[in-house]
Scaffold this motif. Structure first.
Motif, mmCIF file in Angstrom:
data_model
loop_
_atom_site.group_PDB
_atom_site.id
_atom_site.type_symbol
_atom_site.label_atom_id
_atom_site.label_comp_id
_atom_site.label_asym_id
_atom_site.label_seq_id
_atom_site.Cartn_x
_atom_site.Cartn_y
_atom_site.Cartn_z
ATOM 1 N N MET A 62 1.340 -8.286 5.233
ATOM 2 C CA MET A 62 0.652 -7.141 4.632
ATOM 3 C C MET A 62 1.587 -5.939 4.667
ATOM 4 O O MET A 62 2.103 -5.555 5.703
ATOM 5 N N ALA A 63 1.847 -5.347 3.550
ATOM 6 C CA ALA A 63 2.760 -4.205 3.491
ATOM 7 C C ALA A 63 2.160 -3.123 2.613
ATOM 8 O O ALA A 63 1.867 -3.337 1.442
ATOM 9 N N LEU A 64 1.964 -1.971 3.166
ATOM 10 C CA LEU A 64 1.434 -0.836 2.424
ATOM 11 C C LEU A 64 2.347 0.350 2.646
ATOM 12 O O LEU A 64 2.918 0.519 3.717
ATOM 13 N N LEU A 65 2.465 1.178 1.652
ATOM 14 C CA LEU A 65 3.365 2.323 1.765
ATOM 15 C C LEU A 65 2.653 3.602 1.381
ATOM 16 O O LEU A 65 1.807 3.619 0.490
ATOM 17 N N PHE A 66 3.003 4.679 2.075
ATOM 18 C CA PHE A 66 2.555 6.013 1.663
ATOM 19 C C PHE A 66 3.564 6.565 0.666
ATOM 20 O O PHE A 66 4.745 6.260 0.716
ATOM 21 N N CYS A 67 3.109 7.389 -0.194
ATOM 22 C CA CYS A 67 4.016 8.091 -1.106
ATOM 23 C C CYS A 67 3.760 9.581 -0.957
ATOM 24 O O CYS A 67 2.731 10.077 -1.393
ATOM 25 N N GLY A 68 4.668 10.312 -0.307
ATOM 26 C CA GLY A 68 4.443 11.731 -0.058
ATOM 27 C C GLY A 68 5.025 12.584 -1.171
ATOM 28 O O GLY A 68 6.145 12.382 -1.604
ATOM 29 N N VAL A 69 4.288 13.547 -1.623
ATOM 30 C CA VAL A 69 4.743 14.458 -2.667
ATOM 31 C C VAL A 69 4.536 15.880 -2.185
ATOM 32 O O VAL A 69 3.442 16.249 -1.779
ATOM 33 N N LEU A 70 5.609 16.645 -2.216
ATOM 34 C CA LEU A 70 5.525 18.049 -1.817
ATOM 35 C C LEU A 70 5.069 18.878 -2.997
ATOM 36 O O LEU A 70 5.628 18.806 -4.083
ATOM 37 N N VAL A 71 4.052 19.679 -2.807
ATOM 38 C CA VAL A 71 3.535 20.497 -3.893
ATOM 39 C C VAL A 71 3.322 21.911 -3.421
ATOM 40 O O VAL A 71 3.230 22.183 -2.233
ATOM 41 N N LEU A 72 3.227 22.793 -4.379
ATOM 42 C CA LEU A 72 2.821 24.166 -4.118
ATOM 43 C C LEU A 72 1.391 24.294 -4.574
ATOM 44 O O LEU A 72 1.034 23.904 -5.683
ATOM 45 N N MET B 66 -5.196 6.716 18.321
ATOM 46 C CA MET B 66 -4.398 6.535 17.120
ATOM 47 C C MET B 66 -5.270 6.214 15.910
ATOM 48 O O MET B 66 -6.144 5.353 15.960
ATOM 49 N N LYS B 67 -5.004 6.939 14.776
ATOM 50 C CA LYS B 67 -5.726 6.699 13.532
ATOM 51 C C LYS B 67 -4.860 5.980 12.503
ATOM 52 O O LYS B 67 -5.344 5.104 11.786
ATOM 53 N N ILE B 68 -3.598 6.376 12.415
ATOM 54 C CA ILE B 68 -2.685 5.753 11.461
ATOM 55 C C ILE B 68 -1.389 5.387 12.165
ATOM 56 O O ILE B 68 -0.781 6.220 12.842
ATOM 57 N N LEU B 69 -0.968 4.118 12.005
ATOM 58 C CA LEU B 69 0.262 3.619 12.620
ATOM 59 C C LEU B 69 1.087 2.914 11.549
ATOM 60 O O LEU B 69 0.624 1.957 10.928
ATOM 61 N N ARG B 70 2.307 3.407 11.334
ATOM 62 C CA ARG B 70 3.190 2.792 10.345
ATOM 63 C C ARG B 70 4.304 2.013 11.035
ATOM 64 O O ARG B 70 5.075 2.574 11.820
ATOM 65 N N LEU B 71 4.367 0.722 10.727
ATOM 66 C CA LEU B 71 5.397 -0.168 11.263
ATOM 67 C C LEU B 71 6.099 -0.926 10.142
ATOM 68 O O LEU B 71 6.856 -1.870 10.409
ATOM 69 N N ASP B 72 5.846 -0.556 8.894
ATOM 70 C CA ASP B 72 6.460 -1.264 7.787
ATOM 71 C C ASP B 72 7.967 -1.029 7.753
ATOM 72 O O ASP B 72 8.468 -0.019 8.234
ATOM 73 N N GLY B 73 8.695 -1.997 7.217
ATOM 74 C CA GLY B 73 10.146 -1.891 7.155
ATOM 75 C C GLY B 73 10.822 -2.159 8.469
ATOM 76 O O GLY B 73 11.943 -1.684 8.699
ATOM 77 N N ASN B 74 10.170 -2.925 9.361
ATOM 78 C CA ASN B 74 10.773 -3.304 10.632
ATOM 79 C C ASN B 74 11.017 -4.819 10.657
ATOM 80 O O ASN B 74 10.989 -5.476 9.611
ATOM 81 N N ARG B 75 11.220 -5.384 11.829
ATOM 82 C CA ARG B 75 11.557 -6.795 11.966
ATOM 83 C C ARG B 75 10.452 -7.573 12.659
ATOM 84 O O ARG B 75 10.695 -8.366 13.563
ATOM 85 N N MET B 76 9.242 -7.295 12.238
ATOM 86 C CA MET B 76 8.106 -8.013 12.808
ATOM 87 C C MET B 76 7.020 -8.141 11.750
ATOM 88 O O MET B 76 7.010 -7.416 10.754
ATOM 89 N N THR B 77 6.124 -9.074 11.980
ATOM 90 C CA THR B 77 5.022 -9.313 11.057
ATOM 91 C C THR B 77 3.699 -9.074 11.758
ATOM 92 O O THR B 77 3.640 -8.942 12.993
ATOM 93 N N TYR B 78 2.639 -9.049 10.966
ATOM 94 C CA TYR B 78 1.303 -8.826 11.518
ATOM 95 C C TYR B 78 0.950 -9.897 12.541
ATOM 96 O O TYR B 78 0.291 -9.619 13.546
ATOM 97 N N ASN B 79 1.405 -11.131 12.334
ATOM 98 C CA ASN B 79 1.076 -12.238 13.244
ATOM 99 C C ASN B 79 1.749 -12.109 14.601
ATOM 100 O O ASN B 79 1.356 -12.789 15.556
ATOM 101 N N GLN B 80 2.737 -11.240 14.697
ATOM 102 C CA GLN B 80 3.440 -11.056 15.967
ATOM 103 C C GLN B 80 2.761 -10.039 16.881
ATOM 104 O O GLN B 80 3.181 -9.862 18.022
#
Length: 366
Positions: free
Chosen positions: A1-11, A335-349
């Motif tokens: 499972m891989a999900l990504l945030f997309c941050g956009v800076l705005v005024l 903890m409410k949000i934890l990002r571990l995507d782009g590392n060397r482990m999977t959800y099953n680990q």
């Protein structure tokens, strides 16, 4: 499972208490600027290309410099931005409270230009070619109404002195700053935001930031620090240190802060062996960004932490004790949000007991 945030800076520019206009094509140093129409504050956007300047001149009875626009509906505003201007006229209207000079070829800001503008509240000179020895700020000492001074993307080599005591925001991002003028901040007790990212600072000596007793946000990302700098204002709640090259983070690197809430250390080359287990032991922390480093294990964080960003590391080991020293009815991570995507482990680990520790977690990205 891989999900990504997309941050956009705005005024965000609010027209009234219930509506807002989102603008993303202007750079004011990395932090959004709120415009309050109820206070009579004008738009930060250029008027170029939106309304025919000839219409302004034909219908506005007030004197307006040839190189600027003077909107009828904001008579205290002067738009002289994005016109290729090299020299500022010394005959600016005394009524001017909001002066927009960004996006020109201005190389100096003489004393005589601003001396007569005693009611000035905003001064924006971003994206010009001003050098420190050509920035004559002595004329601003008596400008008791000045609240915002933006000089991002210029050629400044030091933080200027001579700024008025009422200043609330000072934005000096993306210059060539490597030093602080003596006593630069000693009178700026009302300053709440200081942007110095994208400069050439290597160290902050004791006394360099003296006077910043109400500073809330300090951004010194993208400089040349080899270690977390000491002698930072203790009132800071938002501290941004990303894109430096730290050899590590010590146990006392963040001691002395009274209420540190948001800490960014992304892309600093941090390794797990160089991060002390107690480095982030601050119960006040709400958000911690350690993304795009070289961590191999999850770091120890306070149980009160709500947002942790660890994406883009080399993590292959998930330690429940990093988040909970013990697990019980009242002992668990907030903890409410934890990002571990782009590392060397999977959800099953993930270990089976992680759900008991992170029981209020809303999203995990892995």
């Amino acid at each position: 499972m891989a999900l990504l945030f997309c941050g956009v800076l705005v005024l965000l520019c609010g027209f009234d208490g219930t509506s807002a206009l989102v603008i993303s094509d202007m750079d004011y140093g990395g932090v959004p600027l709120w415009i309050n129409r109820l206070l009579g504050e004008p738009s930060v956007l250029s008027l170029r290309g939106r309304i025919d300047p000839a219409w302004f001149r034909a219908n506005n009875p007030q004197v307006c410099p040839e190189q600027c626009d003077c909107p009828i509906h904001w008579p205290t505003s002067l738009y002289c931005d994005h016109r290729g201007v090299e020299n500022i006229t010394e005959k600016l209207p005394q009524r001017t409270q909001y002066l927009f000079l960004q996006g020109n070829n201005i190389s100096s800001l003489p004393y005589s230009v601003l001396a007569n503008l005693t009611g000035l509240r905003w001064l924006i000179i971003d994206n010009n070619q001003i050098k420190s020895d050509k920035l004559e700020l002595a004329s601003l000492q008596n400008h008791t109404q000045l609240r915002y001074f933006f000089a991002n993307h210029n050629h400044l080599t030091s933080v200027p002195a001579g700024l008025p005591a009422g200043l609330k925001q000072l934005r000096l991002a993306n210059n060539r700053i490597s030093s602080f003028s003596p006593g630069a901040f000693q009178d700026l007790q009302n300053l709440t935001l200081l942007l110095l990212q994208g400069n050439r600072l290597r160290t902050i000596a004791e006394g360099d930031l003296k006077g910043l007793v109400q500073l809330n946000l300090l951004d010194i990302s993208g400089n040349l620090f080899a270690a977390v700098p000491r002698h930072l204002p203790p009132a800071v709640q938002q501290l941004y240190l990303s894109n430096n090259s730290f050899s590590g983070v010590d146990k006392d690197s963040f001691e002395g802060f009274l209420d540190l809430k948001y800490l960014r250390l992304s892309d600093c080359g941090l390794q797990s062996s160089g991060v002390h287990p107690q480095a982030f032991n601050h119960s006040s922390l709400v958000e911690l960004d350690l993304s795009y480093n070289k961590l191999t294990t999850t770091p120890t964080v306070p149980t009160a932490l709500q947002y942790l960003y660890l994406e883009g590391n080399k993590i292959q080991e998930f330690n429940v004790t990093s988040f909970c020293r013990e697990v019980g009815p009242l002992s668990y991570s907030r903890m409410k949000i934890l990002r571990l995507d782009g590392n060397r482990m999977t959800y099953n680990q993930l270990p089976p007991d992680w759900v008991y520790c992170l029981r209020v977690l809303q999203r995990i990205y892995i």
